[in-house]
Design a protein around this motif. Structure first.
Motif, PDB file in Angstrom:
ATOM      1  N   UNK A 119      38.653  49.633  59.457  1.00  0.00           N
ATOM      2  CA  UNK A 119      38.433  49.990  57.997  1.00  0.00           C
ATOM      3  C   UNK A 119      38.901  50.413  57.500  1.00  0.00           C
ATOM      4  N   UNK A 120      39.804  51.331  57.739  1.00  0.00           N
ATOM      5  CA  UNK A 120      40.405  52.765  56.940  1.00  0.00           C
ATOM      6  C   UNK A 120      41.725  52.217  56.170  1.00  0.00           C
ATOM      7  N   UNK A 121      42.253  51.339  57.910  1.00  0.00           N
ATOM      8  CA  UNK A 121      43.594  50.802  56.995  1.00  0.00           C
ATOM      9  C   UNK A 121      43.821  49.790  56.137  1.00  0.00           C
ATOM     10  N   UNK A 122      41.968  49.436  56.012  1.00  0.00           N
ATOM     11  CA  UNK A 122      42.523  47.796  55.343  1.00  0.00           C
ATOM     12  C   UNK A 122      41.744  48.583  53.722  1.00  0.00           C
ATOM     13  N   UNK A 123      41.001  50.120  53.668  1.00  0.00           N
ATOM     14  CA  UNK A 123      41.328  50.999  52.404  1.00  0.00           C
ATOM     15  C   UNK A 123      42.328  51.622  51.889  1.00  0.00           C
ATOM     16  N   UNK A 124      42.957  51.661  52.999  1.00  0.00           N
ATOM     17  CA  UNK A 124      44.321  51.976  52.113  1.00  0.00           C
ATOM     18  C   UNK A 124      45.053  50.887  52.159  1.00  0.00           C
ATOM     19  N   UNK A 125      45.410  49.865  52.346  1.00  0.00           N
ATOM     20  CA  UNK A 125      46.494  48.775  52.127  1.00  0.00           C
ATOM     21  C   UNK A 125      45.800  48.699  50.796  1.00  0.00           C
ATOM     22  N   UNK A 126      44.379  48.313  50.795  1.00  0.00           N
ATOM     23  CA  UNK A 126      43.274  47.476  49.612  1.00  0.00           C
ATOM     24  C   UNK A 126      43.780  48.473  48.184  1.00  0.00           C
ATOM     25  N   UNK A 127      44.083  49.680  48.550  1.00  0.00           N
ATOM     26  CA  UNK A 127      44.251  50.804  47.397  1.00  0.00           C
ATOM     27  C   UNK A 127      45.730  50.830  46.681  1.00  0.00           C
ATOM     28  N   UNK A 128      46.877  50.426  47.954  1.00  0.00           N
ATOM     29  CA  UNK A 128      48.068  50.152  47.484  1.00  0.00           C
ATOM     30  C   UNK A 128      48.072  48.947  46.515  1.00  0.00           C
ATOM     31  N   UNK A 129      47.685  47.825  47.550  1.00  0.00           N
ATOM     32  CA  UNK A 129      47.410  46.528  46.307  1.00  0.00           C
ATOM     33  C   UNK A 129      46.626  46.623  44.947  1.00  0.00           C
ATOM     34  N   UNK A 130      46.282  47.597  44.823  1.00  0.00           N
ATOM     35  CA  UNK A 130      45.395  47.295  43.740  1.00  0.00           C
ATOM     36  C   UNK A 130      45.745  48.185  42.673  1.00  0.00           C
ATOM     37  N   UNK A 131      46.843  49.712  43.158  1.00  0.00           N
ATOM     38  CA  UNK A 131      48.185  50.325  42.023  1.00  0.00           C
ATOM     39  C   UNK A 131      49.259  48.811  42.160  1.00  0.00           C
ATOM     40  N   UNK A 132      50.026  48.194  43.210  1.00  0.00           N
ATOM     41  CA  UNK A 132      50.137  47.155  42.771  1.00  0.00           C
ATOM     42  C   UNK A 132      50.319  46.578  41.526  1.00  0.00           C
ATOM     43  N   UNK A 133      48.921  45.536  41.716  1.00  0.00           N
ATOM     44  CA  UNK A 133      47.985  45.101  40.197  1.00  0.00           C
ATOM     45  C   UNK A 133      48.278  45.716  39.216  1.00  0.00           C
ATOM     46  N   UNK A 134      48.577  46.861  39.444  1.00  0.00           N
ATOM     47  CA  UNK A 134      48.498  47.863  38.019  1.00  0.00           C
ATOM     48  C   UNK A 134      49.547  47.298  37.343  1.00  0.00           C
ATOM     49  N   UNK A 135      50.053  47.764  38.435  1.00  0.00           N
ATOM     50  CA  UNK A 135      52.457  48.293  38.007  1.00  0.00           C
ATOM     51  C   UNK A 135      52.380  46.283  37.618  1.00  0.00           C
ATOM     52  N   UNK A 136      52.055  45.765  38.064  1.00  0.00           N
ATOM     53  CA  UNK A 136      52.294  44.230  38.047  1.00  0.00           C
ATOM     54  C   UNK A 136      52.062  43.364  36.742  1.00  0.00           C
ATOM     55  N   UNK A 137      50.825  43.545  36.803  1.00  0.00           N
ATOM     56  CA  UNK A 137      49.811  43.298  35.432  1.00  0.00           C
ATOM     57  C   UNK A 137      49.784  44.191  34.276  1.00  0.00           C
ATOM     58  N   UNK A 138      48.144  44.553  34.964  1.00  0.00           N
ATOM     59  CA  UNK A 138      48.252  45.393  34.247  1.00  0.00           C
ATOM     60  C   UNK A 138      49.036  46.086  32.916  1.00  0.00           C
ATOM     61  N   UNK A 139      49.697  47.459  33.611  1.00  0.00           N
ATOM     62  CA  UNK A 139      50.434  47.966  33.061  1.00  0.00           C
ATOM     63  C   UNK A 139      51.311  47.057  31.505  1.00  0.00           C
ATOM     64  N   UNK A 140      51.908  46.138  32.392  1.00  0.00           N
ATOM     65  CA  UNK A 140      53.106  45.407  32.023  1.00  0.00           C
ATOM     66  C   UNK A 140      51.444  44.222  30.148  1.00  0.00           C
ATOM     67  N   UNK A 141      51.253  44.240  30.645  1.00  0.00           N
ATOM     68  CA  UNK A 141      49.972  44.145  29.470  1.00  0.00           C
ATOM     69  C   UNK A 141      50.166  44.945  28.202  1.00  0.00           C
TER      70      UNK A 141
END
Length: 357
Positions: A119-141
């Motif tokens: 579950x901790x691994x999933x949390x860390x990976x989920x945080x990384x994916x959230x940052x990736x979503x910010x970088x690839x989608x939210x910030x360019x918008x």
């Protein structure tokens, strides 16, 4: 489905992260082209100081150059450094620090696995994916000039990715996500009203000033999105805790072979947990904002000649205090909203029980 169930949970988390990263890459938003840069960055090794304001650096290519040293941090001989090359002149930027983040990330993964398992691994990976979503989608918008209300769907997508990846596709996650979306939308509306009522410009932040001047990004939009993102951490924690509390109460009652709890009984009992949790999170948010504004608070405390109300009235301090209060409002509202939605979604046909009175 049987194939996925037979896989180890850790491997499933990794495969899910790869799949989610691929989806993010497909739906990425291309930012506007950056301004033409006349400089380039190179790495090297610090040798010695040749004279005040200059140092000898050996580049990774083997070439030895003299660099101007404006950097605040003075490297030691043999330390890796970063240089900026402009028109043949080298400027020392400072020590090469970013490899240390790899070591910290590895330590974070080890501690997460040791304490919370997969579950901790999933949390860390989920945080990384959230940052990736910010970088690839939210910030360019944001760079493309999208209005704050137009960013809410993208923010909802980031929330959905985080919640479902870490906690799975289930009723608990559905209720938590819906509560988060409702409260984030309300928070965005309140923030927009505040920006207009207080005539905020968002230019009290140096980074927002540069972003608006260089890329045309709305400084007030950056302020609103920044406040929402900061408060989402506490809101997500509270929402998941409340929906889990409802689920646990219902499962415990079923295991005891007693009559099922009604929605009202589930709500009231889970709110006992929620009140204590929300009270603790108020202090967490308070300390979080105080830590981020510590230099500003220090200057405020040292400026005895300026009345306190004048300092609070300044945009720099006003925006920080307003952000804290609105984050608290949004986080506190998540408690009853997520609890009610979980009670409704988990047991839509539960009959009333004597405990509901």
């Amino acid at each position: 489905m049987n194939f996925w169930k037979r896989l180890p949970s850790g491997l499933t988390a990794l495969l899910g992260a790869v799949l989610a990263a691929g989806v993010l890459w497909v739906f990425r938003v291309e930012p506007p082209p950056p301004p033409l840069s006349l400089s380039q960055y190179v790495s090297g090794v610090y040798q010695r100081q040749t004279q005040p304001g200059e140092a000898q650096i050996r580049l990774n290519t083997g070439q030895t150059v003299t660099a101007v040293t404006y950097a605040e941090a003075q490297p030691t001989p043999g330390q890796a450094v970063v240089l900026n090359q402009i028109d043949g002149q080298y400027i020392l930027e400072g020590p090469r620090r970013f490899p240390l983040l790899g070591a910290l990330l590895g330590l974070t993964l080890l501690v997460a696995l040791a304490v919370t398992g997969v579950q901790g691994l999933r949390a860390v990976l989920g945080s990384a994916l959230t940052l990736a979503a910010l970088w690839l989608i939210l910030l360019p918008l944001l760079l493309g000039g999208a209005p704050v209300l137009g960013l809410l769907p993208a923010l909802g997508g980031v929330l959905a990715l985080s919640v479902y990846f870490v906690h799975g596709w289930n009723r608990k996650s559905h209720a938590a996500l819906l509560a988060l979306l409702l409260c984030v939308t309300l928070g965005a509306g309140l923030l927009n009203l505040l920006v207009g009522a207080a005539s905020l410009t968002g230019l009290s932040d140096a980074g927002a000033t540069v972003a608006q001047a260089s890329y045309g990004v709305s400084a007030t939009g950056l302020y609103v999105v920044g406040v929402l993102l900061t408060s989402l951490g506490a809101m997500n924690d509270v929402a998941i805790t409340q929906t889990s509390a409802v689920e646990t109460l219902a499962q415990t009652r079923a295991a005891q072979a007693g009559p099922p709890l009604s929605r009202r009984a589930l709500f009231r009992q889970a709110m006992r947990v929620g009140r204590d949790h929300a009270a603790g999170m108020v202090n967490v948010l308070m300390l979080l904002y105080a830590g981020g504004s510590l230099p500003l608070l220090l200057l405020m405390r040292a400026s005895s000649g300026t009345p306190l109300w004048v300092q609070v009235n300044s945009e720099g301090l006003f925006t920080e205090l307003a952000a804290l209060l609105l984050a608290l409002v949004s986080m506190l509202l998540v408690v009853p909203v997520s609890t009610a939605l979980a009670a409704i979604q988990h047991f839509p046909s539960t009959p009333r029980s004597p405990d509901s009175t």
